[in-house]
Design an enzyme around this catalytic site. Structure first.
Site, short mmCIF file in Angstrom:
data_model
loop_
_atom_site.label_atom_id
_atom_site.label_comp_id
_atom_site.label_asym_id
_atom_site.label_seq_id
_atom_site.Cartn_x
_atom_site.Cartn_y
_atom_site.Cartn_z
N ASP A 80 1.00 -0.96 -0.03
CA ASP A 80 0.03 0.24 -0.34
C ASP A 80 0.74 1.16 0.05
O ASP A 80 2.24 1.28 -0.01
CB ASP A 80 -0.97 -0.17 1.37
CG ASP A 80 -1.95 1.07 1.51
OD1 ASP A 80 -2.46 1.35 0.04
OD2 ASP A 80 -3.19 1.21 1.99
N LYS A 81 -0.05 2.49 -0.49
CA LYS A 81 1.41 3.75 -0.14
C LYS A 81 0.06 4.86 0.79
O LYS A 81 -0.88 4.71 0.64
CB LYS A 81 1.15 4.13 -1.51
CG LYS A 81 1.14 5.47 -1.74
CD LYS A 81 -0.09 6.71 -2.59
CE LYS A 81 0.01 7.83 -2.52
NZ LYS A 81 -1.05 9.14 -2.62
N THR A 120 -8.36 11.01 -1.05
CA THR A 120 -8.46 10.39 -2.29
C THR A 120 -10.33 9.40 -2.11
O THR A 120 -10.63 9.15 -3.91
CB THR A 120 -7.80 8.59 -1.56
OG1 THR A 120 -6.82 9.03 -1.90
CG2 THR A 120 -8.34 7.68 -3.06
N ARG A 168 -7.87 14.23 19.38
CA ARG A 168 -6.57 15.20 18.79
C ARG A 168 -6.89 16.03 18.43
O ARG A 168 -6.92 17.37 18.92
CB ARG A 168 -6.16 14.56 18.36
CG ARG A 168 -4.56 13.98 18.61
CD ARG A 168 -4.59 12.35 17.37
NE ARG A 168 -3.47 13.43 16.51
CZ ARG A 168 -3.21 13.00 15.42
NH1 ARG A 168 -4.12 12.52 14.46
NH2 ARG A 168 -3.23 14.26 14.50
N SER A 183 -1.44 6.89 14.54
CA SER A 183 -2.90 7.09 13.31
C SER A 183 -2.82 6.75 12.46
O SER A 183 -3.47 5.60 11.73
CB SER A 183 -2.91 8.28 13.52
OG SER A 183 -4.30 9.19 13.23
#
Length: 427
Positions: A80-81, A120, A168, A183
């Site tokens: 994955d990226k 995305t 956060r 995260s």
């Protein structure tokens, strides 16, 4: 449930975070037994004292293990990226099918845009019928059959992160490198990866604009992911100009399709660089990678993925029939000159103001709007070459965007854009 307060106090006092302590916090975040006050105190302690590499690895593993961790039995590596986000960054839509065409499997769990950078999933949802919300069973099926899938995270993957992410924001601890790292990686590593390549942006359109901040994050991500057992490297890449010629959801999908069909440019170049890294991490050869893209093999995988996730089967043949166009298209004129500097974040904010992004989670997005034909650093502009084309829902929005884009471009001596890949970080 063991009391989390001693764990919080240990981090607060600089004594670090060990595996059992991290597991206690992560499980408590996931099941609600750690209160919001305790979660906020933990996040502030991490921000102010830091965790170091061992503590960061422990927290990442614990957050990964707070929900389902996918297991695979496939004929190739699972890779994955992840990108830290920028303007015109549509790499995922090209990279996932390209790696699939090379025998890898890419279960890509992605996110939505917030602020000035695009998401995305928002881009893919500009394709009519495309379903980002897939069950774990469907993710497995599509990945196995097609070689790649791009989906939203399910509630079962890294639930501790979902809770801590909101804490956060409320507790003023968003900028903690340790928490950013945990995260990002907890969600990615929950997908059961063999290898991960990271694209850390630096420049005026990046979340981390300064080079030293990008380098610190890249190093933290690489050290932590490898420490957690996933082969990982990072490229620090340029975001002092948009990566693609377009910014906006349907417009970026159309450009990604053109790259899949052979169009040159920075978007293609960076996709090939990241794919080369991913293949090397997975122990695969990258020889002939550009030819794989040129041959249409990656385009064919993309078409299959779109159809498998509910989109039209003829998107590549007829993108103009499926990708909505804005009713108002206007040029951003400029005096004769060369592009010397671009405020890339301002371009992103212009897209958001057009309706192509969101300021708050849950806001609706207009997939038609955005910018295209964006001028690049050093490029000559003038009466015959506008700075960009604005795609807007109405004339008023177009007027505002034209002014914003014009203000984001600065003309002068032709600028040297510098390298697309600024540095590589590897273990």
């Amino acid at each position: 449930m063991t009391d989390p307060r001693p764990v919080i106090a240990a981090v607060r006092d600089g004594r670090g975070l060990d595996g059992p302590g991290a597991a206690l916090i992560a499980q408590g975040l996931a099941d609600g037994s750690v209160s919001d006050a305790q979660a906020g105190a933990f996040a502030m302690a991490v921000l102010t004292r830091g965790l170091g590499v061992p503590g960061r690895v422990a927290l990442t593993r614990a957050m990964r293990d707070s929900g389902h961790v996918l297991q695979w039995n496939l004929s190739g590596p699972v890779v994955d990226k992840h990108s830290t986000g920028g303007i015109g960054d549509t790499v995922s839509l090209i990279l996932a099918p390209l790696l699939a065409a090379r025998g890898c499997f890419v279960p890509m769990i992605s996110g939505r845009g917030l602020g000035h950078t695009g998401g995305t999933l928002d881009k893919l949802e500009a394709i009519p019928g495309y379903l980002c919300d897939q069950s774990e069973a469907d993710l497995r099926r599509i990945t196995r059959q097609v070689g790649c899938a791009i989906v939203a995270a399910t509630a079962e993957l890294a639930p501790a992160d979902r809770r801590l992410y909101a804490i956060r924001d409320e507790s003023g601890t968003v900028e903690s490198i340790d928490l950013i790292t945990a995260s990002i990686l907890s969600k990615k590593l929950a997908a059961g990866l063999d290898a991960l390549v990271l694209d850390v942006k630096s420049g005026s359109g990046a979340i981390l604009q300064k080079a030293d901040s990008a380098e610190r994050l890249a190093l933290a991500l690489v050290e932590t992911a490898n420490g957690a057992g996933c082969r990982t490297a990072a490229l620090i890449t340029d975001m002092d100009q948009p990566l693609a010629r377009s910014a906006g959801n349907a417009l970026e999908v159309a450009e990604a399709i053109r790259v899949l069909q052979g169009e040159p440019g920075a978007l293609r170049d960076l996709t090939l660089a990241l794919a080369t890294e991913a293949l090397a991490l997975a122990g695969q050869s990258a020889e002939g990678l550009a030819q794989t893209l040129n041959s249409g093999a990656a385009a064919e995988r993309f078409a299959r993925m779109v159809a498998a996730q509910g989109g039209p089967s003829d998107l590549l043949e007829r993108p103009e029939a499926h990708l909505a166009r804005a009713p108002v298209i206007r040029p951003v004129s400029a005096p004769a000159g060369h592009v010397a500097r671009i405020d890339v974040a301002a371009l992103g904010h212009a897209v958001v103001a057009l309706g192509g992004g969101r300021v708050r989670a849950g806001e609706r997005i207009d997939p038609r709007v955005g910018l295209d034909n964006l001028a690049r650093l050093g490029e000559a502009v003038g009466p015959d070459r506008p700075l960009a084309m604005v795609h807007a829902a109405d004339e008023t929005a177009a007027d505002i965007a034209v002014a914003a884009v014009a203000a984001a471009y600065h003309l002068g001596d032709p600028a040297d854009p510098g390298p697309l890949v600024r540095a590589r970080v590897a273990p």
